[in-house]
Design a protein around this motif. Sequence first.
Motif, short mmCIF file in Angstrom:
data_model
loop_
_atom_site.label_atom_id
_atom_site.label_comp_id
_atom_site.label_asym_id
_atom_site.label_seq_id
_atom_site.Cartn_x
_atom_site.Cartn_y
_atom_site.Cartn_z
N LEU A 1 4.75 0.14 0.93
CA LEU A 1 4.77 1.03 2.09
C LEU A 1 4.88 2.48 1.65
O LEU A 1 5.55 2.80 0.69
CB LEU A 1 5.95 0.67 2.98
CG LEU A 1 5.89 -0.75 3.53
CD1 LEU A 1 7.17 -1.07 4.26
CD2 LEU A 1 4.70 -0.90 4.46
N ARG A 2 4.20 3.33 2.38
CA ARG A 2 4.35 4.76 2.20
C ARG A 2 4.81 5.32 3.54
O ARG A 2 4.79 4.62 4.54
CB ARG A 2 3.02 5.39 1.82
CG ARG A 2 2.65 5.18 0.38
CD ARG A 2 1.65 6.23 -0.05
NE ARG A 2 0.39 5.62 -0.41
CZ ARG A 2 -0.77 5.87 0.19
NH1 ARG A 2 -0.82 6.71 1.21
NH2 ARG A 2 -1.87 5.30 -0.20
N ALA A 3 5.20 6.57 3.53
CA ALA A 3 5.75 7.17 4.74
C ALA A 3 4.79 6.99 5.93
O ALA A 3 5.23 6.79 7.05
CB ALA A 3 6.02 8.64 4.51
N ASP A 4 3.49 7.04 5.68
CA ASP A 4 2.57 6.99 6.81
C ASP A 4 1.89 5.62 6.90
O ASP A 4 0.76 5.51 7.32
CB ASP A 4 1.54 8.11 6.70
CG ASP A 4 0.68 7.96 5.45
OD1 ASP A 4 1.07 7.19 4.56
OD2 ASP A 4 -0.37 8.62 5.38
N ARG A 5 2.59 4.57 6.51
CA ARG A 5 1.97 3.25 6.55
C ARG A 5 2.87 2.24 7.21
O ARG A 5 4.08 2.30 7.09
CB ARG A 5 1.70 2.79 5.13
CG ARG A 5 0.23 2.65 4.93
CD ARG A 5 -0.09 1.97 3.66
NE ARG A 5 -1.32 2.57 3.16
CZ ARG A 5 -1.66 2.59 1.90
NH1 ARG A 5 -0.87 2.08 0.99
NH2 ARG A 5 -2.79 3.14 1.54
N GLN A 6 2.28 1.29 7.90
CA GLN A 6 3.00 0.16 8.49
C GLN A 6 2.30 -1.09 8.01
O GLN A 6 1.09 -1.10 7.83
CB GLN A 6 2.91 0.24 10.02
CG GLN A 6 3.77 1.30 10.66
CD GLN A 6 5.21 0.84 10.83
OE1 GLN A 6 5.49 -0.26 11.27
NE2 GLN A 6 6.14 1.70 10.45
N PRO A 7 3.04 -2.20 7.82
CA PRO A 7 2.38 -3.43 7.36
C PRO A 7 1.39 -3.97 8.38
O PRO A 7 0.42 -4.63 8.04
CB PRO A 7 3.53 -4.40 7.13
CG PRO A 7 4.72 -3.79 7.79
CD PRO A 7 4.49 -2.33 7.89
N GLU A 8 1.65 -3.72 9.66
CA GLU A 8 0.65 -4.09 10.66
C GLU A 8 0.28 -2.84 11.45
O GLU A 8 1.13 -1.99 11.69
CB GLU A 8 1.14 -5.20 11.59
CG GLU A 8 2.46 -4.95 12.26
CD GLU A 8 2.83 -6.09 13.20
OE1 GLU A 8 1.99 -6.48 14.02
OE2 GLU A 8 3.97 -6.57 13.10
#
Length: 592
Positions: free
Chosen positions: A226-233
């Motif tokens: 994960l990165r700050a601007d990412r969600q797993p879905e």
Amino acid sequence: MTATPERFSCGALRADAIGRTAELFGWINRRRDHGGLIFIDLRDREGVTQIVFNPEHPSFPMAEKLRSEDVVRVVGAVRARPEGTENAKLATGAVEVGIEQLEVLNRSEVPPFQVNAEDDVDESLRLEYRYLDLRRPRMQRNIRLRHRIVKAFRDYFDERDFVEIETPMFIKSTPEGARDYLVPSRMNPGTFYALPQSPQLLKQICMISGFGRYMQIARCMRDEDLRADRQPEFTQLDVELSFVTQEEVMQMMEGAVAHAWRNVLGIDLSAFPRLTHAEALRRFGSDKPDMRFGLELVDASARFVTSEFVVFRGALDAGGAVLALRYPGGASLSRRDFDALTESAKLFGAKGMVWIALGADGVKSSAQRFLDDATVEALRADTGAERGDAVLLFADARESVSSIAGKMRLEIGERCGLRDPAKFSFCWVTEFPYLEMDEESGKPVPAHHPFSAPMPGQWDLIDSDPLAMRAQHYDMVLNGFELGSGSIRIHDVELQKRIFTMLGMSEEEIEDRFGFFVRALRYGAPPHGGMALGIDRIVMLACGEENLRQVIAFPKNQVGRDVMMDAPSPVPERLLRDLYLRSVAPSAESAR
Ligand code: ASP
């Protein structure tokens, strides 16, 4: 009391309702006891209305016990607020409701944070009590704006004869760049479904199925770090069309975004500027340029070919470049400020930075000895710098110096207040390289995915110079964020297999992973292309928010957990057994 109460939301009452009897439902936003009276701000999703309780009224003792977030129904007379007590900041601020009936529908425990204040609350607490967090006006506004943007997209595509087709959540694992989320099959022991990273192959199969125009608001899952601007879905606006050119897909998608901006935000967008990938890197040092401001990268290499400054000469002799950037107003920086700026550049990978301050009292520079007046003047003219500005210089191999200068450009834009979140600068980036080097494996991988078609006339490069191959692949970019990618696809089965082979896949592997798709291509696949745009990111930028969790009702935190539900969580041994699974505690090795 004779009048039949009329039902209003808590944001609806204006002066023209004075004299009517209103019925309101909502939450206690705030209670104030004042000069013998009790004032309640009643809140629902539409706003806040002031309710006033007289000490003589039978509900007064009940009102004294009301606490924040209790749920009530009230009925009362709408009247003008006494002169001087109107609240111009509140839409309902001209009126108040004099209590006639109070009904307590439910009580609330003391909330773990104040729902009625927009102050900073620790995000983990907000996520744990997300239902309370979502009651706050800012989150209500964001989630409702999200609904309207998605609806605008659906309307736009519906009006153009697109069919929304739901593709399955349980599909075959064909992992590309990211890792698949896997779901064990109880009925087929030892086998797994994958959750879709994108409906890519299914939407292409919809084209082979003759639907012609497909769209879907599609949920996608990628098991990435994960990165700050990412969600797993995440959610994407997924689109595919048959018998189209790249130009037509781009027009269609640009139209969709323009439609949403006009209808939801009331903003008319002008045509999106277009840059090739090479041009974006040259001018902005990024394949997702922030076009809200200029300050473009300037190639100053020619100014230093005979320079005695070893750092620059060294880079140039090795085939690298010297890039210059204008820093508006930068001349007022102190040496120490420039040192700090150099440290930022180093974080971006720079070996160093040369600064030239074009001050009113003369020119100062960190490389004064090597800069004659003519060079300074040339650099000033090249970058368009003026007196009072600074010029920053970086030297390195071409690719790295472009990326470093690109990041410093953003830093300067930030410092100069040029990255205004209320300004929307879209652009298209086209002609992406087909392949890029995967940092981990050191092997070439598709920059997009292996279903994109190369640029016309470039098939021969597959054997001679695959890294030079460009794809009919386009990205839409907004304010320096990639909103999404699309491409014209390969519809010829033999060409598709050539790409798979180029990527090092054996016949067996092709059959194993993509056999179903390759077969489908054999039965009259039409030429087709499409695109997907990230809804979460679009909504985030439209809302002026800086993180995706602000526009997702129930997001995961930075380590991929849902802290409200406490997921993921262990499951009873029995459930694992049913699935023919055993949980193995991570070894020190794999945990690393
Ligand atoms: N499926 C691609 C993605 O999710 C987008 C596309 O090519 O349409 O990035």
